[in-house]
Design a protein around this motif. Structure first.
Motif, mmCIF file in Angstrom:
data_model
loop_
_atom_site.group_PDB
_atom_site.id
_atom_site.type_symbol
_atom_site.label_atom_id
_atom_site.label_comp_id
_atom_site.label_asym_id
_atom_site.label_seq_id
_atom_site.Cartn_x
_atom_site.Cartn_y
_atom_site.Cartn_z
ATOM 1 N N TYR A 77 -56.052 -48.188 -3.587
ATOM 2 C CA TYR A 77 -55.459 -49.470 -3.291
ATOM 3 C C TYR A 77 -54.219 -49.351 -2.395
ATOM 4 O O TYR A 77 -53.789 -50.702 -1.758
ATOM 5 C CB TYR A 77 -54.662 -49.802 -4.567
ATOM 6 C CG TYR A 77 -55.569 -50.405 -5.594
ATOM 7 C CD1 TYR A 77 -55.885 -51.951 -5.489
ATOM 8 C CD2 TYR A 77 -56.032 -49.833 -6.835
ATOM 9 C CE1 TYR A 77 -56.681 -52.344 -6.625
ATOM 10 C CE2 TYR A 77 -56.943 -50.201 -7.582
ATOM 11 C CZ TYR A 77 -57.272 -51.472 -7.609
ATOM 12 O OH TYR A 77 -58.361 -52.100 -8.387
ATOM 13 N N THR A 82 -55.662 -56.554 0.005
ATOM 14 C CA THR A 82 -54.726 -57.490 -0.567
ATOM 15 C C THR A 82 -53.334 -56.770 -0.515
ATOM 16 O O THR A 82 -52.191 -57.526 -0.292
ATOM 17 C CB THR A 82 -54.993 -57.352 -2.329
ATOM 18 O OG1 THR A 82 -56.316 -57.872 -2.431
ATOM 19 C CG2 THR A 82 -54.010 -58.121 -2.949
ATOM 20 N N GLN A 260 -47.822 -58.673 -5.546
ATOM 21 C CA GLN A 260 -49.390 -58.463 -5.642
ATOM 22 C C GLN A 260 -49.620 -57.109 -6.376
ATOM 23 O O GLN A 260 -50.738 -56.826 -6.978
ATOM 24 C CB GLN A 260 -49.774 -58.340 -4.089
ATOM 25 C CG GLN A 260 -49.795 -59.709 -3.446
ATOM 26 C CD GLN A 260 -50.832 -60.687 -4.083
ATOM 27 O OE1 GLN A 260 -51.665 -60.014 -4.781
ATOM 28 N NE2 GLN A 260 -50.958 -61.861 -3.290
ATOM 29 N N GLN A 262 -47.825 -56.408 -9.101
ATOM 30 C CA GLN A 262 -47.909 -56.745 -10.479
ATOM 31 C C GLN A 262 -49.251 -57.273 -10.697
ATOM 32 O O GLN A 262 -49.635 -57.358 -11.970
ATOM 33 C CB GLN A 262 -46.787 -57.736 -10.403
ATOM 34 C CG GLN A 262 -45.405 -57.051 -10.686
ATOM 35 C CD GLN A 262 -44.180 -58.036 -11.142
ATOM 36 O OE1 GLN A 262 -44.115 -59.217 -10.465
ATOM 37 N NE2 GLN A 262 -43.509 -57.819 -11.986
ATOM 38 N N VAL A 263 -50.025 -58.326 -9.879
ATOM 39 C CA VAL A 263 -50.827 -59.055 -10.350
ATOM 40 C C VAL A 263 -51.953 -58.107 -10.383
ATOM 41 O O VAL A 263 -52.815 -58.069 -11.370
ATOM 42 C CB VAL A 263 -51.161 -59.836 -9.109
ATOM 43 C CG1 VAL A 263 -52.880 -60.417 -9.277
ATOM 44 C CG2 VAL A 263 -50.293 -61.032 -9.039
ATOM 45 N N VAL A 264 -52.035 -56.959 -9.443
ATOM 46 C CA VAL A 264 -53.154 -56.024 -9.632
ATOM 47 C C VAL A 264 -53.143 -55.179 -10.749
ATOM 48 O O VAL A 264 -54.062 -55.006 -11.499
ATOM 49 C CB VAL A 264 -53.096 -55.127 -8.473
ATOM 50 C CG1 VAL A 264 -54.305 -53.962 -8.538
ATOM 51 C CG2 VAL A 264 -53.463 -55.965 -7.071
ATOM 52 N N TYR A 265 -51.890 -54.676 -11.085
ATOM 53 C CA TYR A 265 -51.909 -53.552 -12.500
ATOM 54 C C TYR A 265 -52.092 -54.566 -13.691
ATOM 55 O O TYR A 265 -52.188 -54.209 -14.716
ATOM 56 C CB TYR A 265 -50.639 -52.749 -12.347
ATOM 57 C CG TYR A 265 -49.395 -53.274 -12.607
ATOM 58 C CD1 TYR A 265 -49.074 -54.054 -13.770
ATOM 59 C CD2 TYR A 265 -48.445 -52.875 -11.637
ATOM 60 C CE1 TYR A 265 -47.766 -54.494 -13.945
ATOM 61 C CE2 TYR A 265 -47.075 -53.510 -12.091
ATOM 62 C CZ TYR A 265 -46.808 -54.062 -12.895
ATOM 63 O OH TYR A 265 -45.556 -54.868 -13.272
ATOM 64 N N GLY A 266 -51.749 -55.796 -13.476
ATOM 65 C CA GLY A 266 -51.899 -57.037 -14.770
ATOM 66 C C GLY A 266 -53.358 -56.933 -14.955
ATOM 67 O O GLY A 266 -53.796 -57.210 -16.167
ATOM 68 N N ARG A 267 -54.365 -56.943 -13.914
ATOM 69 C CA ARG A 267 -55.679 -56.790 -14.198
ATOM 70 C C ARG A 267 -56.486 -55.709 -14.703
ATOM 71 O O ARG A 267 -57.102 -55.671 -15.510
ATOM 72 C CB ARG A 267 -56.375 -57.280 -12.938
ATOM 73 C CG ARG A 267 -56.002 -58.809 -12.405
ATOM 74 C CD ARG A 267 -56.542 -59.277 -11.333
ATOM 75 N NE ARG A 267 -56.193 -60.609 -10.653
ATOM 76 C CZ ARG A 267 -56.343 -61.103 -9.677
ATOM 77 N NH1 ARG A 267 -57.019 -60.431 -8.694
ATOM 78 N NH2 ARG A 267 -56.126 -62.257 -9.306
ATOM 79 N N ASN A 268 -56.279 -54.707 -13.852
ATOM 80 C CA ASN A 268 -56.585 -53.286 -14.408
ATOM 81 C C ASN A 268 -55.754 -52.308 -15.234
ATOM 82 O O ASN A 268 -56.471 -51.538 -15.467
ATOM 83 C CB ASN A 268 -56.813 -52.616 -12.941
ATOM 84 C CG ASN A 268 -55.867 -52.095 -12.123
ATOM 85 O OD1 ASN A 268 -54.580 -52.305 -12.496
ATOM 86 N ND2 ASN A 268 -56.141 -51.895 -11.051
#
Length: 338
Positions: A77, A82, A260, A262-268
């Motif tokens: 990442y 992103t 961003q 936060q968004v990514v670790y909120g998903r995975n």
């Protein structure tokens, strides 16, 4: 009664001080070569250095071996599209807010230095208010400006409005973030510039005025170049703080770096490695700004320091020829000569 000695008459020679008096031989302890030099023992310093080395080694070992860090996820990442786009948004916010903030801050600084009580009062009030309110509160306020003023217009003061526009369409999310960051930054920039201007000797202005130099040229060619030496260190620190402070705009759902992540670790669910991604980028960006600040400060210090110390790059360039010369001067073995 005691015995007294009559002082020698003027011009009489004092025994042991004439030209024929034997010369005094220096004692053995007066010769520096005969002294034994004992180096100081800094046992406490050695113990502290050993303890710090062990702690640093233990921390580095934990970073490498602890599976919770998930360095494989970090590698996936850290340079992803992103995250790189989010870094670009962070840099844009920092650049625009820095330029606008310091431009407005310079105007406020000279307003505070003005002889007009109205200008001084307005500038002081601005600095007082915007330094008192937290940045996140200011950002949320500007984000909800449409609830307070539905339309923004231009017209005659206290009279009819000649032109108006919907505030939500005029000030979007990015615009509200830039306004909040710039106005907040201007309050601190004003004090930085004012402190730099006050550090310049007032006699410089008096001499310039005696020569008939216009006031604006005095500020542009005499005051500001000398004030930059005092402004740059604090201004560089403030810009670095602004770079990190842009993470606050996550409350406005702007796609900067921290949002961003936060968004990514909120998903995975990979919180730790994604936070390390943000940390690595912030460390890299602040390091670049620190290097730029070093060279800009060095340039403006030329008038005060005519022989500045060598830069790290210059030291490396000097070290490489020295190593080459030492390698050429070392004795060669028979195999090398053959």
């Amino acid at each position: 009664m005691g015995l007294t000695t009559d002082p020698a008459p003027p011009g009489a020679a004092v025994p042991g001080t004439g030209p024929e008096a034997p010369s005094r031989r220096p004692a053995a302890s007066d010769d520096p070569a005969s002294l034994t030099v004992v180096p100081a023992r800094h046992y406490g310093r050695w113990a502290a250095a050993a303890a710090v080395t062990v702690l640093v080694a233990q921390f580095a070992h934990g970073l490498v071996t602890n599976p919770v860090w998930e360095w494989a996820v970090f590698r996936d990442y850290v340079l992803s599209e992103t995250i790189v786009q989010a870094v670009g948004v962070t840099l844009q916010l920092t650049a625009y807010a820095t330029v606008l903030g310091f431009l407005l801050g310079t105007v406020l600084a000279f307003m505070r230095l003005s002889r007009s009580p109205v200008l001084r009062t307005v500038a002081w009030t601005y600095v007082w208010i915007f330094r008192s309110i937290p940045m996140i509160v200011q950002l949320v306020f500007w984000f909800n400006l449409g609830a307070l003023y539905r339309e923004l217009g231009v017209g005659i003061p206290f009279g009819p409005v000649l032109w108006s526009v919907d505030s939500n369409s005029l000030i979007g999310t990015i615009g509200a973030a830039l306004i909040g960051l710039s106005l907040h930054q201007a309050a601190y920039a004003a004090e930085i510039v004012r402190g730099g201007v006050l550090s310049v000797d007032h006699g410089q202005l008096e001499a310039a005025a005696a020569l008939g130099i216009p006031r604006l040229r005095q500020i542009r060619r005499i005051v500001l170049p000398q004030a930059m030496r005092a402004i740059l260190p604090t201004a560089g620190n403030e810009i670095i703080g602004l770079l990190k402070g842009t993470s606050v705009v996550y409350v406005m759902a702007i796609g900067e770096l921290f949002y961003q992540v936060q968004v990514v670790y909120g998903r995975n669910g990979r919180v730790i490695p994604l936070l390390m991604v943000a940390t690595a980028w912030y460390v890299f960006l602040t390091s670049v700004l620190s290097v730029a600040q070093y060279y800009v400060e060095r340039r403006y210090a030329r008038g005060a320091d005519r022989t500045p110390p060598p830069t790290p790059l210059q030291r490396v360039r000097r070290l490489v020829p020295d190593l080459g010369t030492a390698n050429e001067n070392r004795p060669r073995t028979a195999k090398e000569n053959s």
